[in-house]
Write a protein that holds these residues in place. Structure first.
Motif, mmCIF file in Angstrom:
data_model
loop_
_atom_site.group_PDB
_atom_site.id
_atom_site.type_symbol
_atom_site.label_atom_id
_atom_site.label_comp_id
_atom_site.label_asym_id
_atom_site.label_seq_id
_atom_site.Cartn_x
_atom_site.Cartn_y
_atom_site.Cartn_z
ATOM 1 N N ASP A 176 24.158 79.413 80.426
ATOM 2 C CA ASP A 176 24.589 80.731 80.895
ATOM 3 C C ASP A 176 25.842 81.247 80.200
ATOM 4 O O ASP A 176 26.012 82.466 80.078
ATOM 5 N N HIS B 267 27.289 78.136 91.696
ATOM 6 C CA HIS B 267 26.875 79.411 92.275
ATOM 7 C C HIS B 267 28.076 80.288 92.625
ATOM 8 O O HIS B 267 28.058 81.516 92.403
ATOM 9 N N HIS B 268 29.129 79.698 93.169
ATOM 10 C CA HIS B 268 30.258 80.487 93.673
ATOM 11 C C HIS B 268 31.393 80.638 92.662
ATOM 12 O O HIS B 268 32.118 81.643 92.718
ATOM 13 N N THR C 37 14.798 76.751 85.725
ATOM 14 C CA THR C 37 15.648 77.853 86.184
ATOM 15 C C THR C 37 15.196 79.209 85.661
ATOM 16 O O THR C 37 15.857 80.213 85.934
ATOM 17 N N SER D 155 17.152 77.534 92.317
ATOM 18 C CA SER D 155 18.548 77.963 92.413
ATOM 19 C C SER D 155 19.480 76.839 92.002
ATOM 20 O O SER D 155 19.079 75.679 91.893
ATOM 21 N N GLN D 156 20.767 77.195 91.796
ATOM 22 C CA GLN D 156 21.752 76.183 91.418
ATOM 23 C C GLN D 156 21.891 75.104 92.484
ATOM 24 O O GLN D 156 21.978 73.921 92.172
ATOM 25 N N GLU D 157 21.899 75.528 93.759
ATOM 26 C CA GLU D 157 22.045 74.554 94.834
ATOM 27 C C GLU D 157 20.862 73.592 94.872
ATOM 28 O O GLU D 157 21.038 72.388 95.072
ATOM 29 N N GLY E 81 25.742 72.301 92.498
ATOM 30 C CA GLY E 81 25.083 73.597 92.571
ATOM 31 C C GLY E 81 25.882 74.630 93.352
ATOM 32 O O GLY E 81 25.926 75.807 92.981
ATOM 33 N N TYR F 244 24.345 74.169 82.967
ATOM 34 C CA TYR F 244 24.491 75.599 83.224
ATOM 35 C C TYR F 244 25.506 76.238 82.278
ATOM 36 O O TYR F 244 25.370 77.411 81.912
#
Length: 528
Positions: free
Chosen positions: A97, A226-227, A312, A321-323, A222, A93
């Motif tokens: 990203d 995400h957070h 993704t 999703s990342q999770e 994940g 990621y």
């Protein structure tokens, strides 16, 4: 009398039908006792399951030094299992990203993570031949911890880094794990030599720690991405190396005093080991299977980054999703453990050529599942994306483990006595080179077919070419010996000559020349 007897009989029959009367003192206590007795086996089994691992760890700590057991759990559980799995997801990621790199370029970058593992024999020789203030292991744990913690911190708090600086830091993280791995392997070798009955227990401890750490890493990666975002999440990887620094100060190690004569002995033994390795690798019984293992890895080039970007992508792919990406890999880690059990229970007695031929064939066939997924044939069959990718990951990981396990056993059979540790590290080096070639080859093919961040038109064709090359590897199976997995492969005179050439007088000296590489090294070079 008759009436009394009839009454007694009636009472007896009534008791049989409705149980004990209220006047019977056992009438209230028997049902609870019966239930308790029925529960005892379950409670005992539950307690056994809970206490058995703790008792096993207590046994290892009593037979060995507790700080050594802690070191194995720390290195294999946190620095390899957790860090390796967490790193795999978060770094993907990060490149996608944050750095916004094309998948073909990322594929080339990830190949560079293998370089510290290719240098593994060098790290081993450093810990054996170059002690620091009389300590051969402690300083290298501290070195690995400092390198890893600083590398992770720079990525996390360094702001917008150039791709070159970020790549150097991620390679630094990989180097930290590799150095710590070599160092703890040397400690394992020492204890396996001194207490041979615990050698298999130590391997089990390594495997369990690594698998448990991988499950935690994949399951949480994940969530943190995400957070917190991928860049900040990489900062979490500074914690396991920091614990390595702590380990370097507390792990027990006998301090030695090295004079010039002992340094000369180490240099002489190093020369003998290198000559023995050169002599051994020239035997056809050795270089042919080694060549097969290299080619089987190199020809099956990796398309992981192309798959990840497609997974993704919200338009072309299923937009996981990342999770969920972390959950996929976590389930794959469990499937990999199933593959080990299948091999151990049913396949370890088959000849090398037979088991590797069947494993390579299955590996080639299951590669077609990737092709089906990319072409979205699963939807035509009514199978949802999330279910199909989990099925594909489980099958792929089980088959990959079954394919890899006999290769590891074969590598151990190719090692001559006296230099078995160093030569095994050399074979693992060759395998790491095969993994590096696979990743770089995959990156070049992705680039040639113009698979980019947003264009996945030709991804199916890349996967098809990869699968064809996997099938072509079956033509090389003649390089693998037909002997059984428990039979000797290299000539007996080679065993005798190398064992006699490197004559080690005591167990402490043996530790200097032997680096035991555990079975769990199966996926290290593939993760980093």
């Amino acid at each position: 009398m008759d009436m009394d007897m009839d009454m007694d009989m009636d009472s007896t029959e009534t008791s049989k039908l409705i149980g004990k009367t209220n006047d019977d003192p056992l009438s209230e206590t028997e049902p609870p006792a019966t239930k308790t007795n029925n529960r005892h086996p379950f409670i005992k089994k539950l307690l056994k399951i809970i206490l058995e691992p703790l008792q096993w760890l207590q046994m290892l700590s009593s037979q060995l030094n507790p700080t050594f057991v802690f070191g194995v759990i720390l290195v294999y559980g946190f620095n390899q299992g957790f860090s390796g799995s967490f790193f795999k997801v978060v770094s993907d990621y990060y490149w996608k990203d944050v750095q916004k790199i094309q998948p073909s370029v990322v594929q080339l970058y990830t190949g560079l993570y293998s370089i510290p593992w290719i240098m593994k024999p060098i790290w081993g020789l450093m810990t054996d031949v170059f002690p620091v203030k009389g300590y051969r292991r402690r300083p290298y744990f501290i070195l690995a911890g400092v390198v890893g913690a600083i590398s992770a911190a720079i990525v996390a708090i360094g702001g917008k880094l150039t791709a070159g600086v970020a790549l150097s830091c991620l390679i630094g993280l990989s180097a930290a794990v590799a150095i710590a791995d070599v160092t703890i392997d040397a400690c394992i070798a020492r204890n396996s030599i001194e207490i041979r009955s615990l050698a298999s227990d130590l391997q089990s401890l390594c495997g369990f720690s690594s698998s448990a750490g991988a499950l935690i890493g994949y399951s949480t990666s994940g969530f943190f991405v995400h957070h917190l975002g991928p860049q900040v999440s990489l900062g979490i990887l500074a914690i396991p190396p920091a614990l390595l620094v702590f380990l370097g100060f507390i792990i027990y190690e006998h301090r030695t005093t090295t004079g010039s004569s002992e340094e000369n002995k180490s240099t002489e033994k190093l020369g003998l080991a290198l000559r023995g390795m050169y002599k051994t690798i020239r035997f056809p019984q050795v270089w042919k299977p080694s060549l097969y293992m290299f080619l089987s890895l190199a020809l099956s080039f990796s398309t992981h980054e192309g798959h990840f970007y497609w997974y993704t992508d919200p338009k072309a792919g299923p937009a996981f999703s990342q999770e969920f990406v972390g959950i996929i890999y976590a389930i794959g880690a469990l499937a990999s453990m199933v593959g080990v059990l299948i091999y151990h229970k049913n396949l370890k007695d088959y000849p090398f050529r037979s088991i590797l031929f069947m494993a390579q064939l299955l590996y080639s066939v299951c590669g077609m599942l990737d092709l089906m997924f990319i072409l979205r044939w699963n939807l035509a069959l009514g199978i949802p994306d999330y279910l199909f990718v989990i099925m594909e990951e489980c099958v792929s990981r089980i088959v990959s483990r079954i394919r890899w396990m006999p290769m590891i056993v074969l590598s151990s059979r190719l090692c001559p006595l006296g230099i078995e540790g160093t030569f095994f590290a050399l074979l693992m080096c060759i395998d790491s080179l095969g993994s590096l070639t696979s990743k770089w080859g995959g990156g070049m093919v992705l680039h040639l077919f113009h698979v980019t961040r947003n264009d996945f038109t030709n991804l199916w064709l890349v996967v098809l070419i990869r699968n064809v090359l996997r099938f072509s590897t079956l033509a090389l199976i003649f390089l693998v010996p037909k002997s059984g997995q428990s039979e000797a492969i290299i000539p007996s005179d080679l065993l005798t000559n190398n064992s006699a050439s490197i004559n080690i007088d005591d167990e402490e000296e043996k530790d200097k020349n032997l680096e035991l590489v555990p079975m769990i090294n199966v996926e290290k070079a593939q993760v980093y």
